[in-house]
Design a protein around this motif. Structure first.
Motif, PDB file in Angstrom:
ATOM      1  N   GLY A   1      34.869  21.905 -28.694  1.00 18.55           N
ATOM      2  CA  GLY A   1      35.209  22.860 -27.656  1.00 18.55           C
ATOM      3  C   GLY A   1      36.681  23.229 -27.773  1.00 18.55           C
ATOM      4  O   GLY A   1      37.456  23.167 -26.822  1.00 18.55           O
ATOM      5  N   LEU A   2      37.080  23.607 -28.963  1.00 22.21           N
ATOM      6  CA  LEU A   2      38.493  23.929 -29.220  1.00 22.21           C
ATOM      7  C   LEU A   2      38.882  25.194 -28.473  1.00 22.21           C
ATOM      8  O   LEU A   2      38.245  26.210 -28.655  1.00 22.21           O
ATOM      9  CB  LEU A   2      38.703  24.139 -30.721  1.00 22.21           C
TER      10      LEU A   2
ATOM     11  N   ASN B   1      40.271  20.417 -21.224  1.00 22.33           N
ATOM     12  CA  ASN B   1      40.252  19.251 -22.110  1.00 22.33           C
ATOM     13  C   ASN B   1      39.318  19.623 -23.268  1.00 22.33           C
ATOM     14  O   ASN B   1      38.596  20.613 -23.198  1.00 22.33           O
ATOM     15  CB  ASN B   1      39.715  18.025 -21.371  1.00 22.33           C
ATOM     16  N   PHE B   2      39.364  18.851 -24.332  1.00 18.70           N
ATOM     17  CA  PHE B   2      38.303  18.946 -25.337  1.00 18.70           C
ATOM     18  C   PHE B   2      37.025  18.419 -24.694  1.00 18.70           C
ATOM     19  O   PHE B   2      37.062  17.765 -23.653  1.00 18.70           O
ATOM     20  CB  PHE B   2      38.615  18.075 -26.557  1.00 18.70           C
TER      21      PHE B   2
ATOM     22  N   VAL C   1      43.731  11.566 -26.847  1.00 21.60           N
ATOM     23  CA  VAL C   1      42.621  12.167 -26.134  1.00 21.60           C
ATOM     24  C   VAL C   1      42.072  11.283 -25.017  1.00 21.60           C
ATOM     25  O   VAL C   1      42.111  10.055 -25.099  1.00 21.60           O
ATOM     26  CB  VAL C   1      41.471  12.554 -27.100  1.00 21.60           C
ATOM     27  N   GLU C   2      41.577  11.949 -23.973  1.00 21.81           N
ATOM     28  CA  GLU C   2      40.894  11.260 -22.881  1.00 21.81           C
ATOM     29  C   GLU C   2      39.453  11.740 -22.853  1.00 21.81           C
ATOM     30  O   GLU C   2      39.191  12.905 -22.596  1.00 21.81           O
ATOM     31  CB  GLU C   2      41.572  11.556 -21.544  1.00 21.81           C
TER      32      GLU C   2
ATOM     33  N   HIS D   1      34.103  18.573 -17.063  1.00 28.26           N
ATOM     34  CA  HIS D   1      35.078  19.637 -16.817  1.00 28.26           C
ATOM     35  C   HIS D   1      34.630  21.016 -17.272  1.00 28.26           C
ATOM     36  O   HIS D   1      35.305  21.998 -16.991  1.00 28.26           O
ATOM     37  CB  HIS D   1      36.435  19.274 -17.435  1.00 28.26           C
ATOM     38  N   THR D   2      33.525  21.119 -18.021  1.00 28.81           N
ATOM     39  CA  THR D   2      33.034  22.468 -18.316  1.00 28.81           C
ATOM     40  C   THR D   2      32.051  22.851 -17.215  1.00 28.81           C
ATOM     41  O   THR D   2      31.268  22.008 -16.768  1.00 28.81           O
ATOM     42  CB  THR D   2      32.327  22.540 -19.686  1.00 28.81           C
ATOM     43  N   PRO D   3      32.089  24.105 -16.776  1.00 31.10           N
ATOM     44  CA  PRO D   3      31.279  24.469 -15.606  1.00 31.10           C
ATOM     45  C   PRO D   3      29.784  24.276 -15.823  1.00 31.10           C
ATOM     46  O   PRO D   3      29.060  24.016 -14.874  1.00 31.10           O
ATOM     47  CB  PRO D   3      31.626  25.943 -15.384  1.00 31.10           C
ATOM     48  N   LEU D   4      29.316  24.387 -17.052  1.00 27.37           N
ATOM     49  CA  LEU D   4      27.888  24.208 -17.308  1.00 27.37           C
ATOM     50  C   LEU D   4      27.545  22.777 -17.723  1.00 27.37           C
ATOM     51  O   LEU D   4      26.385  22.463 -17.966  1.00 27.37           O
ATOM     52  CB  LEU D   4      27.420  25.188 -18.395  1.00 27.37           C
ATOM     53  N   GLY D   5      28.552  21.935 -17.880  1.00 30.78           N
ATOM     54  CA  GLY D   5      28.306  20.554 -18.303  1.00 30.78           C
ATOM     55  C   GLY D   5      28.059  20.404 -19.787  1.00 30.78           C
ATOM     56  O   GLY D   5      27.684  19.334 -20.273  1.00 30.78           O
ATOM     57  N   VAL D   6      28.274  21.492 -20.539  1.00 26.21           N
ATOM     58  CA  VAL D   6      27.961  21.460 -21.971  1.00 26.21           C
ATOM     59  C   VAL D   6      29.110  20.836 -22.765  1.00 26.21           C
ATOM     60  O   VAL D   6      30.266  20.877 -22.343  1.00 26.21           O
ATOM     61  CB  VAL D   6      27.672  22.885 -22.506  1.00 26.21           C
TER      62      VAL D   6
END
Lengths: 797, 265
Positions: free
Chosen positions: A469-470, A636-637, A420-421, A736-741
């Motif tokens: 975030g699977l 990514n996760f 994982v990164e 990398h998630t659009p909402l930053g969550v």
């Protein structure tokens, strides 16, 4: 101007009105006029040959419609329960994947394994008839523990699974890790057990199925966290019926925690039976049945070694784990102690070389699968415990040792040696803040006060990271996933500008109806009250992978955000037309489309109306209507993490551990609703405290009977065990998630067991205690104290 | 749960007559043990004789020697009774520590004594205080009432109607609660009575017992230190998944000392 209740707001939960006023719709409450009731006959033996079933007396009992057995399943050519993950062991050897029949075939492999389904007009008749089903068992020796299961001469569950070994799996660079150990100044060692847990959601599982011979449609109402996946797997692989002819509805569900994220044999049997008997069939598990059939969690035996240089810098980490799968492979079973475990062994540290070997083992126990945290609490426990052991060994303060090895904020994104990164994080910042909130500076005087009162006080740290975030589908596919792990959302704007969201996640306590409405309110600039969230029905919602692995906001919320983008983009086109401006000149903010630099505007409601009354509308280039769908597959996760500090006081006379204060500073990325996040943290932490202090599924090692099979014997955490919790967030937005969550559903359960046990060990460290297994029950603590003090007392005599 | 008939007798004699005439019938008071047993189909009586409507059995009354408590007094009633708090405060504290609020508002003192669960609280108080169990037929001294695991001196058609407790000079109770079941892992009730020191222990094994070792030690010195380090033989204690025998034996001393401290507080 619309009132936006958006990101960062904490409105009361929309769903609570129906829950708190008894208007929830649960499967157990559902009725059909001609409904029959089913009862499962379950094996009383942990391991036995199924020599025959005589249902003749049951069939003649009053009200009985049918008794279905494994023979009927075979005669109808039904499939077995599929496993969703095909992991591959060392040297490319695929896992052993024995069949998991929906009703036992030939053998039973745990107490509670299903052997027959009795259907009658009433529950009393079904229960009475179930007791008349005569099952001829030839008992076999049983094995319940992993160490015993892999020993020579152990009872063998499957003829074609030698040594009960499902898979001998590994991750990491073994040679590099060996090399790191070769140059180590010190090696810390730890053997531990991660105790088996039973999820016990408040609502037991239940199902109601009906079949319509007029159109060949089946409907299954079930307590599920992922109805679309139930439909897919059950129709295609078990019942072998067209997927579009099956509707699966998971209405209000009273808690899941993972227990309801699997395809269960009961669901398939009931759906099949509804057609066979010609009337709707319902089954409701009682609590005792839940104890012996709900998939269970954890159950590892682990040996870990941490190599350090003379300054306490981590050089290498080696972990060998035996993971209990129970009697069969459940939907996600083999994935949990492998792919969701070993990649987290880097923790928040810069350990350059890690090697992890996991032996996945069958035993005569209830199948084990995901339970809140699923693999990551186990990994965190190993990492955070051995760091404390190493600190004690080397005489380095455990906080200082952590700081020396933590990944600095500026080093993110950080590639670990175990796949994982991490995209973002600030473990040092979380720790700094947690130490302040927990008043670590005042601990010494509190400890002295406890000591004066004859009690032992301890402080425990857990600076953890998890992956949630699977999941990125391509990545998961390489690891053996047989499905994708994206999520979908449809954003349906009605002509009035009101919105219905149809989303593939499932809300069973997480507050999705509130959080997702906040996202839409924020993005479209419309009132929060104007947004309804629909989920849990395959006839309404396009598709969905469901809710588990802290994925709903991260993956589902991202899909919803993407659908919002599409709605706004189309709205911009409509606005450009209405405002006679170029599309590139249209701005959208707070629910208003405007021509940049002018006062010409159109509200979101006007745009919605125009889309559905397309008189002045660019029909040549744009479809009417305003509804957009998006599928989002994460790249990514996400990696939430944080610092938990637990302070305990132990009464040495009784061994009772009291949690005096609990502090959590968690990085869950952008927070949409802080109240819901706080609630998720509270619940998760209490669940972790449950594992640390009281919960344990205990099987008799001879008979394989579950000894802790009721709430009288299986200790759920209670309000009076729950400390005051001071939880807060220290967020670095996900890149990398659009909402930053990043997700928050599991962090509490992942971070807390190590914090509690580290505090317990700290409290006892003056006695030379270096480890305490979970659960740290009063008897266990007393025994640990006895074992630590007895030799000294004898020596003093 | 299997089907059963349900009777609501209006008087104690009616209840006793029903118990005698309806075969396989069981009396039910609070039902805190019987109902879960029925739900799990571990018992299947043909009829339940509900005692809840019997008149006059919920009273808590003062007597010259102490208290008379009706069999149907609920744990919560005893816990919040001013009379009990005045005459035998340890008994009120004990009642307030039974189970959880739901249990305390359903469970009755008569039901608890008749059930004689080996880890129940009330039997320890009854035995240590030298209570007399009043039935429709007789009065049974606590010393003769508890006969081991779920066994009592009650006859088949005999119902507890009340309990009389002589007030002690002082008394105290301490226990370690099983965090799951809330029953006592070990509970010790100490009482300095007109007939000397009496100590009863619950949770240790097959039922409530008196502990002569503690009684003798406390007769010499009624102080926590007198029993705190007095070790009982683990052989006499039960061992199960919740507590090993050695731990229970240890707890007995700890709880005895705490009970004395409670009595002295």
């Amino acid at each position: 101007m619309a009132t936006i209740t958006g990101v960062g707001a904490a409105p009361l939960r929309k769903e609570d009105l129906r829950f708190l006023t008894g208007r929830g719709q649960y499967v157990a409450d559902m009725k059909r006029l001609d409904m029959a009731i089913g009862v499962f006959v379950r094996s009383p033996h942990a391991h036995a040959v199924l020599k025959g079933i005589d249902a003749s007396a049951a069939l003649q009992a009053p009200g009985v419609l049918a008794v279905l057995t494994g023979q009927d399943v075979a005669a109808d050519g039904l499939g077995s329960l599929p496993c969703g993950w095909a992991i591959t062991g060392k040297d490319g050897v695929p896992m052993k994947e024995p069949s998991f029949p929906i009703l036992a075939q030939g053998k039973v492999r745990f107490v509670g394994d299903m052997v027959a389904f009795v259907i009658a007009e009433s529950i009393e008749q079904a229960r009475a008839a179930a007791e008349l089903v005569i099952v001829d068992y030839e008992e076999l020796p049983a094995v319940v523990g992993v160490l015993e299961a892999v020993s020579d001469g152990a009872p063998q569950l499957y003829d074609d699974v030698p040594g009960n070994l499902c898979c001998d799996w590994a991750l990491g660079d073994e040679a590099a890790t060996d090399a790191a150990f070769a140059k180590a100044a010190h090696v810390a060692r730890l053997s531990l057990i991660n105790n088996r847990l039973i999820g016990n959601p408040m609502e037991p599982r239940a199902a109601l199925a009906e079949y319509n011979p007029g159109n060949g449609h089946y409907t299954l109402f079930t307590t599920s966290q992922f109805p679309h996946v139930v439909r897919w797997l059950m129709s295609a692989l078990v019942l072998k019926i067209p997927e579009q002819k099956v509707r699966v509805v998971a209405p209000d569900v009273g808690g899941g925690f993972g227990v309801k994220q699997f395809l269960y044999g009961e669901e398939a049997v009931i759906t099949w039976a509804a057609k066979k008997v010609g009337v709707p069939v319902k089954w409701v598990s009682d609590r005792a049945e839940g104890f012996m059939s709900d998939r269970q969690g954890r159950d590892h035996v682990t040996e870990a070694e941490l190599a350090l240089d003379e300054n306490g810098k981590f050089l290498g980490f080696r972990v060998h784990t035996l993971a209990n799968m129970g009697g069969y492979l459940s939907t996600f079973g083999p994935n949990i102690p492998t792919n969701l475990y070993a990649p987290l062994l880097g923790g928040v540290y810069t350990t350059p070389a890690i090697y992890c070997n996991v032996k996945v083992v069958f035993t005569n126990t209830v199948p084990v699968d995901a339970y809140r945290g699923a693999g990551r609490p186990e990994a965190t426990f190993v990492v955070e415990r051995i760091v404390d052991v190493a600190a004690a060994d080397m005489g380095i303060d455990r906080v200082e040792l952590r700081r020396r090895n933590m990944i600095p904020k500026e080093a993110y994104p950080y590639q670990t040696p175990v796949l994982v990164e991490y995209d973002s994080g600030d473990p040092v910042g979380c720790l700094d803040r947690a130490e302040t909130v927990a008043d670590v500076a005042g601990f010494a005087s509190r400890k002295a006060a406890s000591r004066a009162a004859g009690r032992f006080r301890g402080l425990g740290y857990s600076t953890y990271v998890e992956a949630c975030g699977l999941a990125p589908s391509r990545f998961a596919g390489r690891l053996g996933a047989r499905g994708g792990l994206y999520e979908s959302a449809t954003l349906r704007v009605h002509p009035t500008g009101q919105v219905t969201v149809l989303i593939g996640t499932h809300n069973h306590g997480q507050g999705h109806e509130t959080t997702f409405a906040q996202i839409v309110s924020e993005r479209l600039g419309i009132p929060f009250e104007n947004v309804d969230i629909v989920f849990g029905d395959t006839d309404k919602v396009q598709f969905g992978m469901g809710t588990y692995g802290s994925r709903s906001l991260v993956v589902g919320g991202s899909a919803l955000n993407k659908a919002s983008d599409k709605v706004i983009a189309k709205g911009r086109k409509i606005a450009a037309h209405l405002l006679e401006a170029g599309e590139q000149d249209i701005e959208f903010e707070a629910g208003v489309f405007s021509v940049a630099g002018t006062d010409r505007t159109k509200s979101f409601v006007e745009i919605a109306l125009a889309a559905y009354v397309p008189h002045n509308y660019p029909l040549e280039v744009l479809e009417p209507g305003l509804e957009e769908q998006a599928y989002y597959d994460p790249i990514n996760f996400t990696y939430p993490g944080g610092a938990h500090i637990c302070e305990v006081e132990i009464d040495p006379d009784t061994g009772v551990v009291r949690i005096e204060r609990y502090t959590g500073v968690d990085d869950v990325g952008t927070v949409i609703n802080p109240m819901i996040v706080e609630g998720q943290l509270h619940g998760g932490i209490v669940q972790g405290i449950g594992q640390a202090l009281c919960e344990a599924a205990i099987y008799d090692d001879q008979s394989g009977q579950l000894l802790s099979g009721s709430f009288m014997d299986y200790c759920m955490p209670r309000a009076d065990m729950s400390p005051h919790m001071d939880v807060s967030t220290h967020s670095t937005p996900c890149t990398h998630t659009p909402l930053g969550v990043k997700g928050c559903g599991e962090v509490g359960t992942i971070g807390s067991p190590a914090a509690v046990i580290n505090a317990v060990v700290d409290a006892l460290s003056h006695l030379g205690v270096t480890h305490v297994d979970m659960p740290a029950t009063p008897n266990r603590i007393w025994r640990v104290i006895q074992n630590a003090t007895l030799p000294r007392a004898l020596a003093a005599e | 749960m299997r089907d059963f008939a349900y009777h609501q007798p209006a008087t104690v004699p009616d209840a006793v007559a029903l118990l005698g005439s309806v075969s396989e019938s069981r009396p039910i008071a609070g039902g805190m043990t019987l109902l879960p047993t029925l739900k799990n189909r571990l018992a299947s009586p043909s009829a339940l004789i509900d005692l809840a409507g019997l008149p006059g059995l919920q009273s808590i009354e003062e007597r010259s020697f102490g208290l008379a408590i009706g069999a149907l007094a609920r744990h919560a009633d005893v816990a919040r009774s001013r009379l009990v708090a005045t005459r035998i405060p340890a008994l009120a504290r004990l009642a307030g520590s039974i189970g959880d609020p739901a249990v305390r508002h359903r469970g009755t003192i008569g039901g608890s004594l008749a059930n004689n669960d080996p880890a129940a609280d009330y039997p320890a108080a009854a035995l240590a205080l030298g209570a007399r169990i009043v039935t429709n037929r007789r009065e049974i001294p606590a010393d003769d009432f508890f006969l081991g695991l779920f066994e009592t001196a009650l006859g088949p058609d005999e119902l507890i109607t009340g309990v009389v407790f002589p007030a002690p000079k002082r008394a105290g109770y301490a226990k370690l609660r099983n965090p799951a079941s809330r029953y006592a892992v070990v509970g010790v009730f100490v009482a300095e009575t007109a007939n000397g020191i009496r100590v009863a222990m619950t949770g240790a094994g097959n039922g409530v017992v008196r502990v002569p070792e503690f009684e003798q030690a406390l007769a010499t010195s009624f102080a926590p230190e007198a029993v705190a380090h007095l070790r009982l033989a683990p052989d006499d204690f039960a061992s199960d998944m919740h507590a090993e025998a050695a731990y229970r034996a240890h707890l007995a001393s700890v709880m005895a000392a705490r009970a004395v401290a409670d009595a002295l507080a």
